[in-house]
Design an enzyme around this catalytic site. Structure first.
Site, PDB file in Angstrom:
ATOM      1  CD  GLU A 193      -3.305   0.452   2.000  1.00  0.00           C
ATOM      2  OE1 GLU A 193      -3.057  -0.345   2.939  1.00  0.00           O
ATOM      3  OE2 GLU A 193      -4.409   0.961   1.813  1.00  0.00           O
ATOM      4  CD  GLU A 236      -2.614   0.968  -4.621  1.00  0.00           C
ATOM      5  OE1 GLU A 236      -2.666   0.177  -3.647  1.00  0.00           O
ATOM      6  OE2 GLU A 236      -3.607   1.262  -5.309  1.00  0.00           O
ATOM      7  CB  CYS A 251      -7.420  -3.148   5.413  1.00  0.00           C
ATOM      8  SG  CYS A 251      -7.186  -1.508   6.057  1.00  0.00           S
ATOM      9  CB  SER A 279      -5.441   0.926  -1.582  1.00  0.00           C
ATOM     10  OG  SER A 279      -4.531  -0.144  -1.664  1.00  0.00           O
ATOM     11  CE  LYS A 312     -11.036  -7.984   7.510  1.00  0.00           C
ATOM     12  NZ  LYS A 312     -10.242  -7.531   6.360  1.00  0.00           N
ATOM     13  CD  GLU A 322     -11.719  -8.801   2.933  1.00  0.00           C
ATOM     14  OE1 GLU A 322     -11.362  -9.343   3.992  1.00  0.00           O
ATOM     15  OE2 GLU A 322     -11.204  -7.749   2.525  1.00  0.00           O
ATOM     16  CD  GLU A 381     -14.306  -9.501  -6.240  1.00  0.00           C
ATOM     17  OE1 GLU A 381     -15.371 -10.117  -6.456  1.00  0.00           O
ATOM     18  OE2 GLU A 381     -14.178  -8.671  -5.340  1.00  0.00           O
ATOM     19  CB  CYS A 399     -10.098  -4.212  13.793  1.00  0.00           C
ATOM     20  SG  CYS A 399      -9.621  -3.717  12.146  1.00  0.00           S
TER      21      CYS A 399
END
Lengths: 163, 573
Positions: free
Chosen positions: B278, B281, B298, B318, B357, B360, B365, B502
């Protein structure tokens, strides 16, 4: 997922140019008047226009009896559940219609033929229990009569379709 | 200062305090069901009623201002009887299946029934049949157990700014519902699970992955691998009655091995990896006129929020996968290769403080096409259940260390669990990437805290880098608007879906409590301060991974394994 067709509500939205949540109920009324009911898609459009969440709009709309969420059937049945009709057995009448059409109040049959609504008092207590189908009144109905009444409309529809 | 008399004792009260505030401050406990501390009182449940001298009716203490000279009885016969009746009435529409309920033992209604001595059902249950919504991969909604306190509605709207659910219907037909009662999977729900943390009953809960995980653990064909997120080790202690904020990393690893997980990896390692990618990036975008500001990626609830609410701005996210998914990809590729395992025989589990999560992990993907990279996600709560079910005396375990090659972490990887931590970690590495030198002080304290939006300008060798931290997805909306309106001074924005990050995730130990969240954050920063390596790029295992496998950040292998893409998401609402 079902494909969303965005209804054209622009003419109605133009009447409420500023996105103010106080316009919600008048807007819902106008949309229902135009389209006959409040569709998921319409509520999405209204939500974006007023910047009010769809969940909130659905909450407001379900609070009031006047809003419906499925299109009207070709024959719209109103069942009076006023006091006099209740005393004369309108609960059984309503149950007979629900089981005959396999829908609940506020819903429309799959074939689009009938829709059902419960109303508080039609104002003809002398004729209790009373139902109205597209403005035609049926007085002193019973569960047995309901079957005949529903069939008569189905038959009418058949003749209409064949003729 | 006003003086009020409660149960015969006099207490001082400040001007803006409610009767409930004064009682809580002085150790007088009054039960509540609809009250959320940081929000305006709603006064809906009436559990907190007290008797005020001179008032004809009982008053709700949560919304009743404390005024000078008040005389209050909090536990008079009348107040107690009223509360008991409320409980009995709430039970009328509540099923009796406590034995089978995931919230048995942590249910507010159950606890109050015990406290108030409700020993029988007083009114027959005649509520209409209601359907369980299991459409979401992250959450289950069980309207039959709902007592209509409205906390979930308020958290979803006022705290998260999502408003996926609201009250629908009226009077005895009222329910909490999505629009048209559609499944949560097609609603605007972002799976954050904050509603679960405030739900007093079992009406909202995570969709459990315990069964597939225990089945995998029993399967001799499977190599079961687990990773645990940075925020889990500082919150799990609470599930076992230990002090909030206690770091139980070693015990957690030991417990996971007792449960039968063959390899235990630390998601903080892949957080370090995320930082490498990151930060690179970010530097790349700054040097090549890429889309700026860049948002972190994230937090999966935030990703879904962007996909459904701002699909035209997805290029600002990102492209880095989250640490969970980076670790997932490493396990099924690098780890599988080096241990000569068939990826199909690896069952990859992650322990996360998060319900999103779960969402996710099942995104299409997040796998190589043959199967998901992460097979199951357990929340902190689910892991605690698993540990208890296996009779492991958690506090009697001896600490153990995680496995190589993905077990070592820097302090930077650990503070990922707190709001502001990702950006702090990324800046430490970005500074190194740009200048070749370390920050003078790795502690970027201006980025820590709990405000909804925090901004700072960090000087990187004369280059002012504008950064912002968003704690709670609701606050992102403001910055998104500013960026749309042409704001140009920001380069990098961290967004955590849950307020606080989190450590306050929807999968954490129940009962939202700001004091505990603070303790968890303090623990993470303390771990970072004491860590031998505090920057991601100096983590020796990370260096090894790049040297032996990945090559360089943003390289071809990284692109394939560690980066992803996003697409506009059509929700029905």
């Amino acid at each position: 997922m079902e494909h969303l067709i965005i209804p054209d509500l622009d003419p109605i939205l133009k009447r409420y140019p500023d996105p103010n949540r106080e316009h919600l109920i008048p807007l819902l009324q106008d949309v229902q008047e135009e389209q006959g009911y409040l569709s998921k898609e319409s509520i999405g459009v209204i939500s974006r226009h007023l910047e009010v969440s769809p969940a909130k709009i659905y909450g407001v709309a379900t609070f009031y009896n006047q809003f419906r969420f499925s299109p009207l059937g070709r024959y719209h049945i109103m069942v009076c559940r006023g006091t006099a009709c209740h005393v004369k057995g309108s609960a059984n009448v309503l149950a007979a219609i629900c089981s005959g059409l396999k829908i609940q109040p506020g819903e429309t049959t799959r074939d689009g033929l009938f829709s059902l609504e419960v109303v508080a008092c039609i104002g003809a207590c002398g004729l209790a229990p009373l139902i109205s189908v597209n403005g035609e009144y049926h007085a002193g109905v019973t569960p047995a009569k309901i079957k005949r009444i529903l069939n008569s409309y189905r038959k009418r529809e058949e003749i209409h379709a064949n003729g | 200062m006003a003086q009020i008399n409660i149960n015969g004792q006099t207490f001082p009260a400040k001007a803006d305090q409610t009767v409930l505030d004064v009682c809580e401050q002085n150790g007088i406990e009054i039960p509540t069901l609809c009250h959320i501390k940081e929000l305006m009182p709603s006064g809906a449940c009436r559990m907190c009623v007290v008797e005020v001298e001179g008032a004809q009716n009982l008053v709700p203490s949560c919304s009743y201002p404390a005024t000078d000279g008040m005389v209050i009885k909090t536990h008079s016969d009348r107040a107690l009887q009223a509360r008991k009746t409320i409980i009995e009435l709430l039970q009328t529409n509540h099923p009796d299946d406590c034995l089978y309920c995931v919230r048995s033992g942590s249910c507010d209604l159950q606890e109050l029934s015990q406290d108030y001595g409700v020993r029988q059902r007083r009114f027959a249950n005649n509520s209409p049949e209601q359907h369980l919504d299991v459409s979401s991969p992250a959450l289950e909604r069980d309207p039959a157990k709902c007592i209509l306190c409205g906390k979930c509605v308020r958290v979803c709207e006022e705290v998260m700014g999502v408003s996926a659910i609201d009250f629908a219907g009226r009077g005895s037909n009222a329910t909490v519902s999505t629009p048209f009662n559609v499944g949560l999977n097609v609603s605007s729900c972002i799976s954050c699970g904050q509603c679960i943390s405030v739900c007093p009953t079992g009406a909202l809960r995570e969709s459990s992955s315990l069964k597939p995980v225990t089945n995998a653990l029993k399967d001799p064909e499977k190599t079961v691998v687990v990773q645990h997120a940075p925020a889990v080790s500082v919150s799990l202690a609470e599930e076992f009655g230990l002090k909030p904020g206690l770091d139980v990393n070693g015990l957690l690893v030991a417990a996971l091995r007792r449960l039968g997980f063959k390899y235990v990896f630390d998601t903080s390692f892949s957080a370090d990896l995320t930082i490498m990618e990151e930060a690179s990036e970010l530097v790349h975008r700054v040097q090549n006129n890429g889309a700026l500001p860049m948002f972190t990626s994230c937090s999966p609830g935030w990703i879904k929020y962007m996909e459904q609410s701002h699909p035209d701005m997805l290029d600002h996210l990102s492209s880095c996968k989250s640490p969970q998914q980076m670790m997932g990809a490493l396990i099924k590729n690098v780890f599988a290769e080096s241990y000569s395992l068939n990826p199909k025989d690896i069952y990859s589990v992650s322990v996360m403080p998060c319900t999103a999560k779960k969402f996710e992990a099942q995104r299409p993907e997040m796998g190589d096409g043959t199967g998901p990279d992460i097979d199951s996600v357990l929340t902190t709560r689910e892991l605690a259940r698993l540990i208890r079910a296996h009779g492991i005396a958690f506090d009697k375990l001896k600490p153990e260390v995680a496995d190589t090659p993905f077990g070592e972490r820097s302090g930077a990887g650990k503070i990922f669990g707190s709001s502001g931590g990702v950006i702090e970690a990324a800046l430490r590495t970005a500074h190194y990437l740009i200048t070749g030198t370390e920050l003078n002080d790795p502690n970027l304290k201006m980025l820590r805290g709990s405000e909804g939006i925090r901004e700072a300008v960090v000087d990187v060798q004369g280059l002012p880098v504008g950064v912002a931290v968003v704690s709670g997805v609701k606050h992102a909306e403001q910055l998104i608007q500013e960026v749309r309106d042409g704001r140009k001074d920001l380069h990098f924005i961290e967004v955590m879906t849950c307020p606080g990050g989190c450590i306050n995730g929807g999968g954490q130990p129940l009962h939202h409590d700001p004091v505990r969240v603070k303790a968890r954050a303090a623990a993470l920063y303390k771990i970072d301060e004491g860590a031998p390596v505090r920057v991601s790029h100096a983590n020796p295992e990370i260096q090894e991974l790049y040297a032996e496998y990945l090559g360089e950040p943003l390289g071809e292998k990284s692109h394939h394994l560690l980066h992803t893409h996003y697409s506009a998401r059509e929700t029905q609402f």
